[in-house]
Write a protein that holds these residues in place. Structure first.
Motif, PDB file in Angstrom:
ATOM      1  N   MET A  65     -10.011   4.892  28.551  1.00 27.49           N
ATOM      2  CA  MET A  65     -11.179   3.800  28.540  1.00 27.49           C
ATOM      3  C   MET A  65     -12.514   4.510  28.948  1.00 27.49           C
ATOM      4  O   MET A  65     -13.511   3.922  28.743  1.00 27.49           O
ATOM      5  CB  MET A  65     -10.842   2.758  29.651  1.00 27.49           C
ATOM      6  N   GLU A  82     -21.526   1.578  31.921  1.00 29.49           N
ATOM      7  CA  GLU A  82     -20.043   1.363  31.411  1.00 29.49           C
ATOM      8  C   GLU A  82     -19.053   0.859  32.273  1.00 29.49           C
ATOM      9  O   GLU A  82     -18.525  -0.270  31.961  1.00 29.49           O
ATOM     10  CB  GLU A  82     -19.602   2.928  30.761  1.00 29.49           C
ATOM     11  N   ARG A 131     -17.229  -3.029  31.866  1.00 28.05           N
ATOM     12  CA  ARG A 131     -15.903  -3.177  31.793  1.00 28.05           C
ATOM     13  C   ARG A 131     -15.319  -4.021  33.000  1.00 28.05           C
ATOM     14  O   ARG A 131     -14.592  -4.723  32.886  1.00 28.05           O
ATOM     15  CB  ARG A 131     -15.197  -1.653  31.878  1.00 28.05           C
ATOM     16  N   LEU A 143     -12.479   1.801  38.128  1.00 23.51           N
ATOM     17  CA  LEU A 143     -12.331   0.507  37.333  1.00 23.51           C
ATOM     18  C   LEU A 143     -11.607  -0.469  38.359  1.00 23.51           C
ATOM     19  O   LEU A 143     -12.015  -1.624  38.671  1.00 23.51           O
ATOM     20  CB  LEU A 143     -11.951   0.387  36.012  1.00 23.51           C
TER      21      LEU A 143
END
Length: 314
Positions: free
Chosen positions: A1, A13, A17, A52
């Motif tokens: 990713m 980014e 996400r 993330l």
């Protein structure tokens, strides 16, 4: 990713996400909740592959309303492989929400009380409910009883009595219950005539042991009489009255005899009364449309009526 070649991503980014703003990512990073892996040559933040999932967990915890300090504790404990912090944090948040919901229900019922009353009564209603916190506090009632009970009464016996004597406000009241609680609050906070509350004869000269014996026995008698009250039973001699008289006899170091019962009936008839307190307490704890809930006051009246009838007949 993440974009090659270093396997790291930029703050923009990562935010995209995770579905959050760059400002939120920066806030978490600045507070040490979302460590950055490195900085670019231009000083821009770079985040590793685990960022993330951590950011999504952060967002979920904050969506639940957990404060930053609790979020930090949950994340630190998970990093150490321990468990329990999340459950504790959510349980604490549920308690806070329950308190907030109760406060909102009391405010709603208070507003309905003001809205539905005749215009001439609104100023008085506003004054009464304005003196009550939301959610309401029972501290004034507890102070009232601590001043009324025997001064040498043991702490355990005092606490046990307060548990049954202090009205517990409902979580979801109707306007009538709000009004009753506000009136009860006004009753116990107003200055006493003469500066002191009148004390029953039973309190005079009673030592620590005697007061503990008396109120423990009365609690048992009130519970028995309360069951009769719920059944709609008329005052009469029986186990309830025997338990009531025995509480006084043991506290006084006397025997339960017909002569003692006559003296006790006379003493109780002359004792000061706080009927208004118990009437309002019943209004507070009784469910809307339901039968009146027994209180220590109504149980005492039932038992005294039984004793008075018995001694008069004798």
């Amino acid at each position: 990713m993440f974009t090659p070649p270093d396997g790291l991503c930029s703050i923009g980014e990562l935010a995209e996400r995770a579905g959050v703003t760059v400002k939120a990512v920066r806030f978490y990073s600045d507070n040490g909740l979302l460590p950055e892996a490195s900085r670019s040559a231009g000083g821009h933040r770079r985040y590793g592959p685990d960022a993330l999932d951590r950011l999504r967990l952060l967002r979920s915890l904050r969506t639940l309303g957990l404060p930053v300090r609790e979020v930090r504790r949950v994340l630190d404990e998970e990093a150490d492989g321990a468990q329990g912090a999340l459950e504790d944090a959510v349980a604490g948040q549920l308690r806070d929400l329950g308190s907030q919901l109760t406060a909102l229900r009391w405010r709603e019922a208070g507003m309905r009380l003001v809205l539905e009353c005749p215009p001439g009564e609104r100023a008085d209603r506003l004054r009464l409910i304005g003196a009550v916190a939301a959610p309401p506090s029972t501290a004034p009632m507890a102070r009232f009883w601590r001043a009324w009970l025997p001064p040498r009464m043991p702490a355990r016996a005092r606490t046990a009595f307060l548990e049954v004597a202090v009205a517990r406000p409902p979580d979801d009241p109707d306007p009538a219950q709000v009004l009753a609680f506000a009136r009860l609050n006004a009753l116990v906070t107003r200055p006493c005539t003469g500066g002191e509350q009148p004390q029953p004869e039973a309190h005079k000269g009673s030592g620590a042991r005697a007061s503990a014996v008396l109120y423990a026995g009365l609690a048992q008698a009130y519970e028995l009489a309360g069951a009769r009250l719920r059944e709609g039973g008329a005052p009469r001699p029986g186990e309830e009255l025997d338990s009531f008289v025995d509480a006084y006899a043991r506290a006084y170091g006397s025997r339960d005899t017909p002569a003692f019962r006559r003296r006790l009936a006379g003493q109780l008839a002359a004792d000061p009364r706080i009927d208004r307190y118990w009437e309002l307490t019943a209004d507070v704890i009784t469910a809307p449309g339901g039968p009146p809930e027994p209180t220590p006051g109504s149980a005492h009246d039932w038992l005294f009526a039984a004793l008075d009838a018995q001694t008069a007949a004798g």
